[in-house]
Design a protein around this motif. Structure first.
Motif, PDB file in Angstrom:
ATOM      1  N   LYS A  42      -3.442   7.624  17.139  1.00 35.02           N
ATOM      2  CA  LYS A  42      -3.082   9.012  16.809  1.00 35.02           C
ATOM      3  C   LYS A  42      -1.643   9.353  17.176  1.00 35.02           C
ATOM      4  O   LYS A  42      -1.063  10.273  16.620  1.00 35.02           O
ATOM      5  N   ASP A  43      -1.028   8.600  18.102  1.00 31.21           N
ATOM      6  CA  ASP A  43       0.351   8.857  18.520  1.00 31.21           C
ATOM      7  C   ASP A  43       1.360   8.026  17.743  1.00 31.21           C
ATOM      8  O   ASP A  43       2.556   8.119  17.994  1.00 31.21           O
ATOM      9  N   GLY A  44       0.894   7.181  16.831  1.00 30.87           N
ATOM     10  CA  GLY A  44       1.790   6.360  16.026  1.00 30.87           C
ATOM     11  C   GLY A  44       2.098   4.999  16.620  1.00 30.87           C
ATOM     12  O   GLY A  44       2.949   4.280  16.110  1.00 30.87           O
ATOM     13  N   ASN A  45       1.417   4.622  17.693  1.00 32.13           N
ATOM     14  CA  ASN A  45       1.616   3.304  18.296  1.00 32.13           C
ATOM     15  C   ASN A  45       0.843   2.263  17.498  1.00 32.13           C
ATOM     16  O   ASN A  45      -0.274   2.502  17.059  1.00 32.13           O
ATOM     17  N   LYS A  46       1.438   1.080  17.311  1.00 33.06           N
ATOM     18  CA  LYS A  46       0.789   0.002  16.570  1.00 33.06           C
ATOM     19  C   LYS A  46      -0.333  -0.604  17.402  1.00 33.06           C
ATOM     20  O   LYS A  46      -0.185  -0.824  18.606  1.00 33.06           O
ATOM     21  N   LEU A  47      -1.462  -0.890  16.728  1.00 29.74           N
ATOM     22  CA  LEU A  47      -2.610  -1.521  17.368  1.00 29.74           C
ATOM     23  C   LEU A  47      -3.072  -2.689  16.512  1.00 29.74           C
ATOM     24  O   LEU A  47      -2.900  -2.682  15.287  1.00 29.74           O
ATOM     25  N   ALA A  48      -3.674  -3.674  17.150  1.00 35.85           N
ATOM     26  CA  ALA A  48      -4.270  -4.807  16.450  1.00 35.85           C
ATOM     27  C   ALA A  48      -5.513  -5.245  17.209  1.00 35.85           C
ATOM     28  O   ALA A  48      -5.562  -5.158  18.436  1.00 35.85           O
ATOM     29  N   ALA A  49      -6.511  -5.700  16.462  1.00 36.85           N
ATOM     30  CA  ALA A  49      -7.747  -6.176  17.071  1.00 36.85           C
ATOM     31  C   ALA A  49      -8.251  -7.366  16.274  1.00 36.85           C
ATOM     32  O   ALA A  49      -8.193  -7.370  15.047  1.00 36.85           O
ATOM     33  N   ILE A  50      -8.745  -8.363  16.978  1.00 38.56           N
ATOM     34  CA  ILE A  50      -9.316  -9.545  16.332  1.00 38.56           C
ATOM     35  C   ILE A  50     -10.820  -9.323  16.193  1.00 38.56           C
ATOM     36  O   ILE A  50     -11.494  -8.953  17.151  1.00 38.56           O
ATOM     37  N   LEU A  51     -11.328  -9.559  14.985  1.00 31.13           N
ATOM     38  CA  LEU A  51     -12.741  -9.366  14.684  1.00 31.13           C
ATOM     39  C   LEU A  51     -13.368 -10.667  14.233  1.00 31.13           C
ATOM     40  O   LEU A  51     -12.676 -11.569  13.772  1.00 31.13           O
ATOM     41  N   GLY A  52     -14.672 -10.737  14.330  1.00 31.53           N
ATOM     42  CA  GLY A  52     -15.415 -11.837  13.743  1.00 31.53           C
ATOM     43  C   GLY A  52     -15.610 -11.576  12.262  1.00 31.53           C
ATOM     44  O   GLY A  52     -15.417 -10.456  11.776  1.00 31.53           O
ATOM     45  N   LYS A  53     -16.006 -12.580  11.520  1.00 28.09           N
ATOM     46  CA  LYS A  53     -16.177 -12.449  10.072  1.00 28.09           C
ATOM     47  C   LYS A  53     -17.237 -11.405   9.732  1.00 28.09           C
ATOM     48  O   LYS A  53     -17.037 -10.567   8.857  1.00 28.09           O
ATOM     49  N   ALA A  54     -18.357 -11.418  10.436  1.00 27.00           N
ATOM     50  CA  ALA A  54     -19.442 -10.482  10.150  1.00 27.00           C
ATOM     51  C   ALA A  54     -19.015  -9.040  10.389  1.00 27.00           C
ATOM     52  O   ALA A  54     -19.287  -8.161   9.562  1.00 27.00           O
ATOM     53  N   LYS A  55     -18.339  -8.786  11.493  1.00 28.89           N
ATOM     54  CA  LYS A  55     -17.875  -7.425  11.802  1.00 28.89           C
ATOM     55  C   LYS A  55     -16.823  -6.961  10.817  1.00 28.89           C
ATOM     56  O   LYS A  55     -16.820  -5.809  10.388  1.00 28.89           O
TER      57      LYS A  55
END
Length: 71
Positions: A42-55
């Motif tokens: 919401k503040d404009g900061n970049k985020l990244a997350a690693i997910l599994g194929k199913a998710k």
């Protein structure tokens, strides 16, 4: 690691050092066989997350994320 919270993809924010920050308008890319959700908080900061194929496929199916490159 990303988790599912009420249909949203969440991640850890390195800048603010907070957990479970929702990613706004995430895009899921496939790079080197890994599913990576990227977007902003919401503040404009970049985020990244690693997910599994199913998710990753579940979030795309539910409309919580968009397909990016590598599919």
């Amino acid at each position: 690691m990303a988790t599912k919270s009420e249909g949203a993809i969440t991640a850890y924010s390195v800048k603010t050092k907070t957990k479970n920050v929702p990613i706004i308008d995430p895009v899921i890319d496939v790079k080197a066989g890994r599913y990576i959700a990227t977007g902003l908080d919401k503040d404009g900061n970049k985020l990244a997350a690693i997910l599994g194929k199913a998710k990753a496929e579940e979030h795309i199916k539910n409309g919580a994320a968009k397909k990016g490159s590598g599919w």
